[in-house]
Design a protein around this motif. Structure first.
Motif, mmCIF file in Angstrom:
data_model
loop_
_atom_site.group_PDB
_atom_site.id
_atom_site.type_symbol
_atom_site.label_atom_id
_atom_site.label_comp_id
_atom_site.label_asym_id
_atom_site.label_seq_id
_atom_site.Cartn_x
_atom_site.Cartn_y
_atom_site.Cartn_z
ATOM 1 N N PHE A 19 58.878 61.568 53.587
ATOM 2 C CA PHE A 19 57.804 61.032 54.445
ATOM 3 C C PHE A 19 57.478 61.998 55.582
ATOM 4 N N CYS A 20 56.201 62.082 55.950
ATOM 5 C CA CYS A 20 55.787 62.915 57.082
ATOM 6 C C CYS A 20 56.376 62.333 58.375
ATOM 7 N N CYS A 23 55.379 58.700 59.811
ATOM 8 C CA CYS A 23 54.893 57.789 58.759
ATOM 9 C C CYS A 23 55.488 56.391 58.970
ATOM 10 N N ASN A 25 56.162 54.204 56.661
ATOM 11 C CA ASN A 25 56.901 53.672 55.504
ATOM 12 C C ASN A 25 58.387 53.435 55.806
ATOM 13 N N CYS A 54 53.504 57.767 48.078
ATOM 14 C CA CYS A 54 54.496 57.997 49.146
ATOM 15 C C CYS A 54 55.368 56.754 49.293
ATOM 16 N N ASN A 124 48.480 51.656 53.809
ATOM 17 C CA ASN A 124 48.041 52.670 54.786
ATOM 18 C C ASN A 124 46.542 52.933 54.657
ATOM 19 N N GLY A 128 47.875 58.197 50.080
ATOM 20 C CA GLY A 128 48.581 59.182 50.890
ATOM 21 C C GLY A 128 49.090 60.350 50.066
ATOM 22 N N CYS A 203 49.522 56.129 58.677
ATOM 23 C CA CYS A 203 49.636 57.344 57.852
ATOM 24 C C CYS A 203 48.943 58.440 58.656
ATOM 25 N N PRO A 204 49.689 59.080 59.550
ATOM 26 C CA PRO A 204 49.043 60.062 60.420
ATOM 27 C C PRO A 204 48.432 61.230 59.648
ATOM 28 N N THR A 205 49.011 61.563 58.494
ATOM 29 C CA THR A 205 48.586 62.768 57.775
ATOM 30 C C THR A 205 47.282 62.585 56.995
ATOM 31 N N ALA A 206 47.235 61.551 56.156
ATOM 32 C CA ALA A 206 46.074 61.434 55.269
ATOM 33 C C ALA A 206 44.969 60.555 55.864
HETATM 34 S S1 SF4 Z 1 50.853 61.223 53.604
HETATM 35 FE FE1 SF4 Z 1 50.788 59.374 54.887
HETATM 36 S S2 SF4 Z 1 51.856 57.779 53.693
HETATM 37 FE FE2 SF4 Z 1 52.386 59.796 52.803
HETATM 38 S S3 SF4 Z 1 54.316 60.334 53.815
HETATM 39 FE FE3 SF4 Z 1 52.628 61.308 54.957
HETATM 40 S S4 SF4 Z 1 52.176 59.846 56.588
HETATM 41 FE FE4 SF4 Z 1 53.355 58.743 55.050
#
Ligand code: SF4
Ligand SMILES: Cc1ncc(C[n+]2csc(CCOP(=O)(O)OP(=O)(O)O)c2C)c(N)n1
Length: 265
Positions: A19-20, A23, A25, A54, A124, A128, A203-206
């Motif tokens: 996980f980022c 995240c 999760n 994810c 999310n 992701g 989900c900070p990344t996607a």
């Molecule tokens: S992409 Fe989003 S859902 Fe997937 S691990 Fe990274 S933060 Fe979590």
């Protein structure tokens, strides 16, 4: 006490997790593990199952037997496990895409059959794992790689869908509401039939960085301030007051007894 709970239920040899940073999760997994431990379930009697995504990586970090299946098919595999051995405690981790896009038909029929399992969806609002495509839960106007000018399709309300399709227990909380989420999962685990727990997660990344929620705390704060208790939302509805834009309801949507499949002998 808490340390011992995590030592018992997590596979340390699988760390570091994928996980980022930030995240949501992991928070939902912790809530689920606490709830499972409160049920005093045994590792050997419990199975965690997931699809692909994810969120679906979660069972790989848990000490029980687990099945990491194909995208969208977690509930089909879980149904097989439960029907083969109703004595097992079956918990499914899934994502909003896994559950409601490719796995949508399995979702409604698992609820209709009311199979004795607990399904935890980490919503999310995006795909992701594959880099941020839109899902059936991407809100109107929000940016994803497949909706670069803003999503235009109406979203699925997963909790409402589960109630309509026949699940015994349905609740929605967020990764901000950890106590309420843990309690809702515990109630779900104790309920005969299908329990559906929707956990909104950051989900900070996607999602976040495309939708003006660049910091992890921005999306958590957004969930805190946009969640409306179900009772309050129902009151507002009776008073003819509209739910403010971009807000969503949290709480217990239903808790009922219905004929269930795969119940312990
Ligand atoms: S992409 Fe989003 S859902 Fe997937 S691990 Fe990274 S933060 Fe979590
Ligand atoms: C049959 C099939 N179609 C598509 C994919 C690619 N795929 C892997 S994960 C994923 C989306 C995951 O999104 P979601 O279920 O919302 O979980 P998240 O990663 O956001 O937790 C997709 C489309 C796949 N693995 N298999």
């Amino acid at each position: 006490m808490t340390t011992r709970v995590f030592e018992k239920w997590y596979r340390e040899d699988r760390l570091p997790h994928i996980f980022c940073t930030g995240c949501g999760n992991g928070t939902v997994m912790n809530c689920a593990i606490k709830a499972v431990d409160m049920m005093q379930w045994e590792i050997d009697d419990t199975v965690f199952i997931s699809g692909i995504g994810c969120s679906s990586r979660a069972p790989g970090y848990i000490s029980t037997d687990s099945l990491h299946t194909t995208h969208g098919r977690a509930l089909a595999f879980a149904t097989g496990v439960k029907m083969a051995n109703p004595d097992l405690n079956v918990v499914v981790f899934t994502g909003d895409g896994d559950l409601s896009a490719i796995g949508g038909n399995h979702f409604i029929h698992a609820c209709r059959r009311n199979i004795d399992m607990t399904v935890i969806c980490m919503n999310n609002m995006i795909y992701g794992m594959t880099g941020g495509q839109g899902s059936p839960c991407t809100p109107v106007g929000k940016i994803s790689t497949t909706t670069p000018y803003g999503a235009t399709e109406p979203v699925f309300d997963l909790a409402d869908l589960a109630v309509a399709a026949g699940a015994s227990h349905v609740a929605r909380w967020t990764s901000y509401h950890t106590k309420e989420l843990t309690k809702a999962i515990e109630t779900g685990l104790a309920t005969e039939g299908l329990s559906f727990i929707e956990a909104m997660v950051q989900c900070p990344t996607a999602y976040g960085r495309r939708n003006k929620l660049r910091q992890v705390t921005d999306q958590v704060e957004w969930m805190r301030t946009h969640a409306i208790l179900l009772q309050k939302a129902r009151r507002m509805e009776q008073e003819g007051k509209p739910i403010p834009e971009e807000h969503f309801t949290v709480g217990e949507f239903i808790h009922r007894q219905r004929p269930a499949m795969g119940v312990r002998r």
